[in-house]
Design an enzyme around this catalytic site. Structure first.
Site, PDB file in Angstrom:
ATOM      1  N   GLU A 175       0.730  -1.356   0.069  1.00 30.80           N
ATOM      2  CA  GLU A 175      -0.085   0.009  -0.010  1.00 30.80           C
ATOM      3  C   GLU A 175       0.774   1.338  -0.081  1.00 30.80           C
ATOM      4  OE1 GLU A 175      -2.750   0.418   3.315  1.00 30.80           O
ATOM      5  OE2 GLU A 175      -3.506   2.250   2.447  1.00 30.80           O
ATOM      6  N   LYS A 217      -2.348  -2.195  -3.450  1.00 28.39           N
ATOM      7  CA  LYS A 217      -3.602  -1.209  -2.587  1.00 28.39           C
ATOM      8  C   LYS A 217      -3.213   0.232  -2.938  1.00 28.39           C
ATOM      9  CE  LYS A 217      -5.961  -0.212   1.804  1.00 28.39           C
ATOM     10  NZ  LYS A 217      -6.863  -0.867   2.772  1.00 28.39           N
TER      11      LYS A 217
HETATM   12  P1  13P Z   1      -9.275   3.917   4.019  1.00 33.09           P
HETATM   13  O1  13P Z   1     -10.184   3.434   3.114  1.00 33.09           O
HETATM   14  O2  13P Z   1     -10.042   4.691   5.213  1.00 33.09           O
HETATM   15  O3  13P Z   1      -8.413   4.918   3.408  1.00 33.09           O
HETATM   16  O4  13P Z   1      -8.539   2.847   4.916  1.00 33.09           O
HETATM   17  C1  13P Z   1      -7.956   1.946   4.189  1.00 33.09           C
HETATM   18  C2  13P Z   1      -6.757   1.417   4.812  1.00 33.09           C
HETATM   19  O5  13P Z   1      -6.486   0.559   4.991  1.00 33.09           O
HETATM   20  C3  13P Z   1      -5.670   2.575   4.795  1.00 33.09           C
HETATM   21  O6  13P Z   1      -4.308   2.125   5.424  1.00 33.09           O
END
Ligand code: 13P
Length: 338
Positions: A175, A217
């Site tokens: 991510e 992500k």
């Molecule tokens: P949000 O969809 O609230 O941004 O959270 C996703 C997430 O896992 C952030 O690390």
């Protein structure tokens, strides 16, 4: 097919996406404060329990990302949460990073912590039932940020985490989140997002990570939240796809967006618009935290008598995003009874 490939594919199964319920103790305390609920081990357990026992949510939810405390907690009937999820065909996952910490010698930038002891932690999480993991890096835009230094140290750490995850038999969700706070243009957002992804795939490749056993992500490419004349749905979809096509290898099975503070309906509409522009080399899906949970938290307010309403609110958002997975979402569906 090997286990990692199969898990990654299952996480982006048709019509389904991921619930990010891995808020750290600090973050969940903030969310609870906004609805006037005290954050205690029991209130956090009760809240996660209502999400995980929502009838029918598994039609739209392939996996749930848990926090360290949550993976060790149990449902009201005594079933450990990972086993409860698995019994509904939902794959348990675990957030393993230890948060974004100030990056040395680089004012205003962060690097994500958590590599120390990670091999041993993965072994324990796997024994607790986790089959995938998450590590989040953050980058801000403005004043020369993100620097090359920040982009590359975070990419390196993400890849070190991803290699250890695969070694332990867990699918790494990587991510790289470019934060959308600020007044930057959508062009700046596209540039920063592309740089973060390019560095990430270079490091993942060099550290021998098997792309087919990973999930990306990313943030969507948006105008800064404080920008004037912010880009609409079609431009966000086009710009986000342009960056992804340039930087994400086709071997990656799925891209599950974070919501990052967008409104619930924007997050759904943006995903829907991108899917409609397909077919794409990867599945496009969601891994939302706030955009799946906000209505549910506001319906719950910490009260047992509101659990059913809170579950309904969560079910509804999961269903809307499930529709977006097929490009079949329309705003009019919001008011159709579930
Ligand atoms: P949000 O969809 O609230 O941004 O959270 C996703 C997430 O896992 C952030 O690390």
């Amino acid at each position: 097919m090997n286990e990692l490939h199969a898990t990654a594919k299952a996480l982006v199964a048709e019509g389904k996406g991921i619930l990010a319920a891995d808020e750290s103790s600090g973050t969940i305390a903030k969310r609870f404060a906004a609805i006037g609920v005290e954050s205690t081990e029991e209130s956090r357990r009760a809240y996660r329990d209502l999400l995980f026992t929502t009838p029918g949510a598994e039609q739209f939810i392939s996996g749930v990302i848990l926090f360290d405390e949550t993976i060790r907690q149990r449902s009201a009937d005594g079933t450990p949460f990972p086993g409860l999820l698995a019994s509904h065909g939902v794959i348990p996952g675990i957030k393993v990073d230890r948060g974004a910490k100030p990056l040395a010698l680089s004012e205003g930038e962060t690097v994500t912590d958590g590599l120390d002891g990670l091999r041993e932690r993965f072994a324990e999480y796997r024994s607790l039932g986790a089959r995938f993991a998450k590590w989040r890096a953050t980058y801000s835009i403005g004043g020369g940020r993100p620097s090359e230094y920040c982009v590359w140290v975070n990419a390196h750490a993400l890849a070190r985490y991803a290699a250890l995850a695969q070694e332990a038999g867990l699918v790494p969700i990587v991510e790289p989140e470019v934060l959308m706070d600020g007044s930057h243009s959508i062009e700046e957002s596209a540039l920063a997002t592309g740089r973060a992804q390019q560095a990430l795939y270079t490091e993942l490749h060099d550290q021998r990570v098997d792309f087919r056993g990973t999930i990306l992500k990313p943030n969507m490419v948006l105008s800064g939240y404080d920008a004037s004349g912010r880009a609409g749905i079609d431009e966000v979809a086009d710009r986000t796809l342009e960056v992804l096509y340039r930087h994400v290898p086709a071997a990656v099975p799925g891209i599950c967006f974070l919501s990052g503070g967008q409104s619930d309906e924007d997050a759904t509409a943006h995903l829907n618009a991108m899917v409609q522009r397909g077919p794409h080399p990867w599945e496009l899906s969601f891994s939302y935290g706030r955009a799946l949970q906000a209505p549910s938290q506001h319906a719950w307010l910490g009260r047992t008598e509101n659990v059913e309403a809170a579950q309904h609110a969560y079910y509804h958002r999961a269903k809307m995003n499930g529709a977006a997975r097929a490009g079949a979402y329309a705003a009019a569906l919001e008011s159709v009874p579930d």
